[in-house]
Write an enzyme that holds these catalytic residues in place. Structure first.
Site, PDB file in Angstrom:
ATOM      1  N   HIS A 580      35.884  41.908  45.143  1.00  0.00           N
ATOM      2  CA  HIS A 580      36.315  43.006  44.646  1.00  0.00           C
ATOM      3  C   HIS A 580      37.954  42.989  44.573  1.00  0.00           C
ATOM      4  O   HIS A 580      38.665  42.721  43.517  1.00  0.00           O
ATOM      5  CB  HIS A 580      35.883  44.367  45.280  1.00  0.00           C
ATOM      6  CG  HIS A 580      36.535  45.741  44.539  1.00  0.00           C
ATOM      7  ND1 HIS A 580      36.741  46.746  45.058  1.00  0.00           N
ATOM      8  CD2 HIS A 580      37.134  45.602  43.134  1.00  0.00           C
ATOM      9  CE1 HIS A 580      37.164  47.841  44.287  1.00  0.00           C
ATOM     10  NE2 HIS A 580      37.499  47.072  43.273  1.00  0.00           N
ATOM     11  N   HIS A 585      41.470  42.691  41.161  1.00  0.00           N
ATOM     12  CA  HIS A 585      42.694  43.210  41.486  1.00  0.00           C
ATOM     13  C   HIS A 585      44.005  42.128  41.872  1.00  0.00           C
ATOM     14  O   HIS A 585      45.039  42.198  41.218  1.00  0.00           O
ATOM     15  CB  HIS A 585      42.939  44.443  42.714  1.00  0.00           C
ATOM     16  CG  HIS A 585      42.069  45.389  42.231  1.00  0.00           C
ATOM     17  ND1 HIS A 585      42.636  46.913  42.023  1.00  0.00           N
ATOM     18  CD2 HIS A 585      40.958  45.651  42.479  1.00  0.00           C
ATOM     19  CE1 HIS A 585      41.753  47.729  41.975  1.00  0.00           C
ATOM     20  NE2 HIS A 585      40.508  46.972  42.039  1.00  0.00           N
ATOM     21  N   HIS A 772      35.048  43.262  37.254  1.00  0.00           N
ATOM     22  CA  HIS A 772      35.373  44.452  38.101  1.00  0.00           C
ATOM     23  C   HIS A 772      34.273  45.582  37.901  1.00  0.00           C
ATOM     24  O   HIS A 772      34.312  46.273  38.945  1.00  0.00           O
ATOM     25  CB  HIS A 772      36.924  45.140  37.577  1.00  0.00           C
ATOM     26  CG  HIS A 772      37.287  45.946  38.275  1.00  0.00           C
ATOM     27  ND1 HIS A 772      37.153  47.453  37.944  1.00  0.00           N
ATOM     28  CD2 HIS A 772      37.939  46.099  39.493  1.00  0.00           C
ATOM     29  CE1 HIS A 772      37.482  48.042  38.772  1.00  0.00           C
ATOM     30  NE2 HIS A 772      38.057  47.494  39.742  1.00  0.00           N
ATOM     31  N   ASN A 776      32.652  47.276  41.066  1.00  0.00           N
ATOM     32  CA  ASN A 776      33.496  48.360  41.544  1.00  0.00           C
ATOM     33  C   ASN A 776      32.749  50.026  41.445  1.00  0.00           C
ATOM     34  O   ASN A 776      32.374  50.557  42.235  1.00  0.00           O
ATOM     35  CB  ASN A 776      34.912  48.632  41.061  1.00  0.00           C
ATOM     36  CG  ASN A 776      35.374  49.883  41.412  1.00  0.00           C
ATOM     37  OD1 ASN A 776      35.912  49.875  42.454  1.00  0.00           O
ATOM     38  ND2 ASN A 776      35.632  50.955  40.427  1.00  0.00           N
ATOM     39  N   ILE A 912      41.051  51.580  38.792  1.00  0.00           N
ATOM     40  CA  ILE A 912      40.773  52.317  40.025  1.00  0.00           C
ATOM     41  C   ILE A 912      40.379  51.141  40.966  1.00  0.00           C
ATOM     42  O   ILE A 912      39.987  50.100  40.968  1.00  0.00           O
ATOM     43  CB  ILE A 912      39.632  53.111  39.796  1.00  0.00           C
ATOM     44  CG1 ILE A 912      39.692  54.262  40.890  1.00  0.00           C
ATOM     45  CG2 ILE A 912      38.455  52.660  39.571  1.00  0.00           C
ATOM     46  CD1 ILE A 912      40.660  54.953  41.100  1.00  0.00           C
TER      47      ILE A 912
END
Length: 912
Positions: A580, A585, A772, A776, A912
């Site tokens: 993740h 990110h 993602h 997520n 997010i």
């Protein structure tokens, strides 16, 4: 027809009557950039960004439906009586005579502190052409745009607007454009109000060839704080070599303004994109909070993040203070997003705090039923407390509605609250859970560690041939299983083992090197064969390792359950830190920085990538504040403790490669698929019922086709790619600055042809969207019920060098040993609350294939390609629904099984 335009701080609508819809067409001219005098420039299609204290509206490209007010509540009213009627002075396209044209400009703005009696916007129209006499920029045409008050009545909307907060406003001005001015390419804007405004867009109406649109989507500082004018281009796109002469110099100046000049700490209003290492996660002045700098060294390689210009610590010049986290102004959350995020954060924070407040002296769950109560009954507030401030809080909470004190039941809990006990579900989630990216084919036997045996003990695995054949003898021999590619593994042994000794010095947690072995059965499901846990030599004791297998024998069954808790805690940590955080990110932030520094907003590739970067830098900054920072949520609730983020640096060093982040390449690298030109997607899956791969490959193909259609429209041959200086600088900077610690790796793709570019962009957009989304948005559904995926294992296995007393305690009450190994109440509820927050889609989420059609209106070929892309994604959603109803697909269908829908309704970006 209404057309909405906005500027930082307002919202503008144009109602043009008397003009048929088919006249609302492409502007006659290309976009133009700011003149020489411009200090700061602005580009189209920046995301709508809002400050932390003032909400703002998302960019809505053109006409918006009228909505109404509720009393004292803003619901997105768009006044329909504001007119931007073209006042055409020019006569029909006269016989070559240069005739001046009267044009009306309408701008939509969201204002923090609207001053209806004063303050205006200075607009200056810039020509895309140079003066033929002097060869220099033509003099801009300027006019002041003043706010227009909506009329009362049916057309004008309600008389009472919102009483507080930002106000939407419309500004209008008129220009007389000389016939020899040429195409309008840009507009300069100066904010003469006392506070910043959010400019959504500007429309020029009254031109012979139809209106010209400027999609601004940015904040503009007041003139008193920054005297430099901002520049916005029209919506037409140009490769660098195709840029009109009047815009070439301005195009480069705009990019230069975004690169910054290293002049100290950045202000919150800055739009500066530069690079820095992760040097702000800890505090070198406090031994408990000191953390190594990640990035810039061979020991801790890492992707770069956006520089903040923060001051350095005197005691450690390599580290920087982190009292505030700078994010370029145009990368911040919108007001809608900020309000939603803060509200959910507060709600989740209270859930965790209340759970601890209920009985802070009891840190563990005493019974499994105590976990159920979190969802059924909520927090028990029957016992009064006498702790000053907390007593007052307690009294308030006694009067709130019951639902506030309950956790939302996760999907897995609702489907089958005991499924975490079943081995079939343990295996199924390796393919259809929230971390489907770790399982790989066993290609070498016997299993063996690559670590130094002098430090970590014998490298041979304790999972032997005899043990495996005992488990699969009903199907085949181990040689047959290897030959037929039926053995699969999730292996964290070598990644975790060097940290075992360090982690065990932290109170309240423990660690092992671990691996789990699976067998692919004839019905397409995985059967768990063994879990191996290893402790290296420690404190004078030799290496300890043991293999646990499913069994019906009572003691072995409980040891197997505890071994699964440890392995799942490791898998949870790897998922959060690597699958993740690192792989989405963290690695994406350098792409965003390089895109803003090297690709003009007029560049077609900037326009293509831009929606995939929305909000990512802001959510990453929030992560550095409270999630991955020293003693943050990750460190306090996951097994590796203070070594958590450091461990992701090791994974980056050993495992991350850009060329393997493409989904097909990832599946091939893990041995899950082989190339087959006759198979769907060109790949044959060894595990045919693999929900993540099956759905993901459809999404990958749709993304790749959309990117190919787009790229091939602008780049006809390899020479155009090779000669594009912005594009080449962009890719070079991603490799040499954004991922500087891996800049010399030979696996970076070349960028020489359109196909190279298609592959690179498809990989980036897959990571920000499909990958993602898969790792997520299912977090609360699967891990919000933490027995299914505990984030931490707090006690050693009872069979690791047990004392007589400890072993007897386990035999007498194994259930208590299991609950003691689970996260504490505070850890569990804190993680549950965090995962609830991370799994939420915000109300202004943008989903791939949707909400962006107007972005491509200027180019019919691109618009048609986008429509085909949208249709493919709609077909994917129908396919996912059909697959989840197929009884033959046991990894996504069955009693108590959570359907696999994580690649249905995928957002563009990591927001997010």
């Amino acid at each position: 027809m209404e057309t909405c335009v906005s500027l930082p701080g307002s919202y503008c609508c144009i109602n043009r009557k008397g003009r048929p819809n088919n006249t609302y067409r492409t502007p006659m001219a290309t976009q133009v950039h700011r003149p020489h005098l411009v200090g700061i420039f602005f580009l189209p299609n920046k995301p709508c960004i809002h400050s932390r204290s003032w909400p703002s509206f998302s960019v809505r490209p053109w006409p918006q439906p009228q909505k109404k007010y509720r009393k004292n509540t803003r619901v997105g009213y768009v006044p329909s009586n504001i007119k931007a009627v073209a006042v055409a002075v020019a006569e029909a396209e006269a016989s070559g005579t240069e005739i001046s044209t009267s044009v009306k400009a309408t701008a939509g703005v969201t204002m923090k502190s609207p001053n209806l009696l004063g303050g205006s916007l200075l607009l200056e129209l810039v020509s895309a052409e140079l003066d033929p006499q002097t060869g220099s920029q033509k003099k801009p045409i300027n006019a002041n745009a003043h706010q227009v008050l909506p009329k009362d009545g049916p057309e004008g909307g309600p008389k009472d607007g919102p009483k507080n907060g930002p106000k939407d406003a419309i500004f209008e001005s008129k220009f007389v454009i000389p016939g020899d001015f040429g195409e309008i390419g840009a507009v300069l804007v100066e904010n003469e109000h006392s506070s910043e405004i959010y400019l959504q867009h500007i429309i020029l109406d009254g031109l012979p060839n139809g209106p010209i649109r400027f999609h601004c989507g940015s904040w503009i500082e007041p003139k008193s704080d920054n005297s430099r004018k901002r520049l916005f281009f029209t919506n037409k796109l140009y490769l660098p070599s195709q840029t009109p002469e009047g815009l070439k110099n301005l195009r480069e100046k705009e990019l230069d303004s975004l690169r910054g000049n290293d002049e100290g700490e950045h202000k919150t209003s800055n739009r500066i994109y530069d690079y820095d290492v992760y040097n702000d996660l800890g505090d070198p002045n406090n031994p408990k909070l000191a953390r190594p700098v990640l990035g810039g060294s061979k020991q801790y390689p890492y992707p770069r993040r956006c520089g903040t210009g923060h001051l350095q610590y005197k005691t450690d010049p390599c580290s920087k203070m982190s009292n505030s986290f700078y994010v370029p102004r145009d990368e911040k959350f919108s007001g809608v997003k900020e309000k939603s995020f803060r509200g959910k954060t507060i709600e989740c924070g209270w859930h965790a705090a209340i759970a601890h407040l209920d009985n802070p002296t009891k840190s563990e769950f005493l019974y499994l039923s105590d976990i159920f109560k979190l969802y059924y009954e909520g927090i028990n507030l029957s016992s009064p407390v006498n702790r000053g401030f907390w007593q007052r809080v307690w009294n308030v909470l006694l009067n709130v509605k019951d639902d506030f004190l309950k956790f939302k039941p996760p999907a897995l809990f609702l489907k089958d609250k005991f499924s975490w006990l079943w081995d079939e579900e343990f295996s199924r989630q390796t393919l259809a859970g929230i971390n489907p990216c770790s399982i790989k084919l066993v290609t070498e036997w016997p299993l063996k560690s690559t670590l130094d045996p002098d430090v970590y003990g014998p490298p041979e695995s304790a999972i032997t041939t005899e043990l495996v054949e005992r488990e699969i003898r009903a199907f085949m021999t181990i040689d047959e299983a290897l030959e037929q590619k039926k053995l699969f593994i999730i292996d964290y042994h070598d990644l975790l083992l060097p940290y075992v000794s360090k982690v065990r010095q932290i109170e309240g947690t423990t660690l092992y090197g671990s691996r789990a072995l699976f067998f692919l059965t004839p019905d397409g499901t995985l059967k768990p064969l063994a879990i191996e846990l290893t402790r290296p030599p420690i404190e004078g004791k030799p290496q300890w390792k043991q293999v646990f297998t499913p069994t019906s024998e009572s003691t072995g069954r409980w040891l197997w359950r505890l071994a699964k808790v440890h392995f799942l805690a490791h898998d949870s940590g790897y998922h959060q830190l690597v699958s993740h955080w690192l792989r989405t990110h963290c690695v994406t932030e350098p792409y965003i920085i390089a895109t803003n520094r090297q690709l003009s907003v007029m560049h077609p590739i900037y326009r293509l990538l831009h929606p995939h970067f929305r909000y990512t830098m802001h959510i990453n900054a929030r992560a550095r504040e409270s999630l991955i920072n020293a003693e943050g949520i990750i460190e306090s609730s996951f097994s590796p403790g203070k070594y958590s983020v450091e461990l992701s640096s090791v994974a980056y060093d050993q495992q991350w490669r850009f060329d393997r982040e493409a989904l097909p390449a990832d599946l091939i690298n893990r041995g899950i698929a082989v190339e087959d030109p006759d198979a769907p997607h060109g790949l044959k899956l060894l595990i045919e019922d693999y929900p993540f791969a099956n759905d993901g490959l459809i999404l990958w193909d749709a993304l790749k086709q959309w990117v190919a259609d787009y790229v091939n429209y602008y780049y006809k041959d390899a020479s155009m790619v090779q000669s594009d200086p912005e594009l080449q600088a962009w890719w070079t900077e991603i490799r040499t600055k954004g991922h500087e610690d891996k800049k010399d790796e030979p696996w970076w793709p070349n960028l020489q042809t359109p196909d190279d570019l298609i592959g690179i962009i498809t990989t980036i957009t897959w990571v920000t969207s499909g990958h993602h989304s898969a790792v997520n948005f299912g977090q609360y559904a699967f891990a919000g019920y933490f027995p299914n995926r505990p984030s931490i294992a707090r006690t050693n296995m009872p069979c690791e060098e047990p004392t007589e007393e400890g072993w007897q305690r386990f035999l007498d009450n194994p259930n208590s040993e299991l609950l003691a190994c689970f996260p504490s109440k505070l850890q569990a509820t804190r993680i549950m609350a965090t995962l609830d927050l991370l799994s939420e889609h915000s109300s202004d989420e943008e989903y791939i294939g949707k909400d962006r059609k107007l972005t491509w209106d200027e180019e019919p070929v691109i618009k048609e390609a986008f429509n085909r892309f949208s249709a493919k994604l709609e077909e994917l959603e129908r396919t996912i629904d059909d697959r989840n109803k197929d009884n033959s697909l046991k990894n996504r269908n069955g009693a108590g099984v959570v359907p696999y829908e994580l690649l249905k309704g995928v957002p563009y970006s990591i927001s997010i």
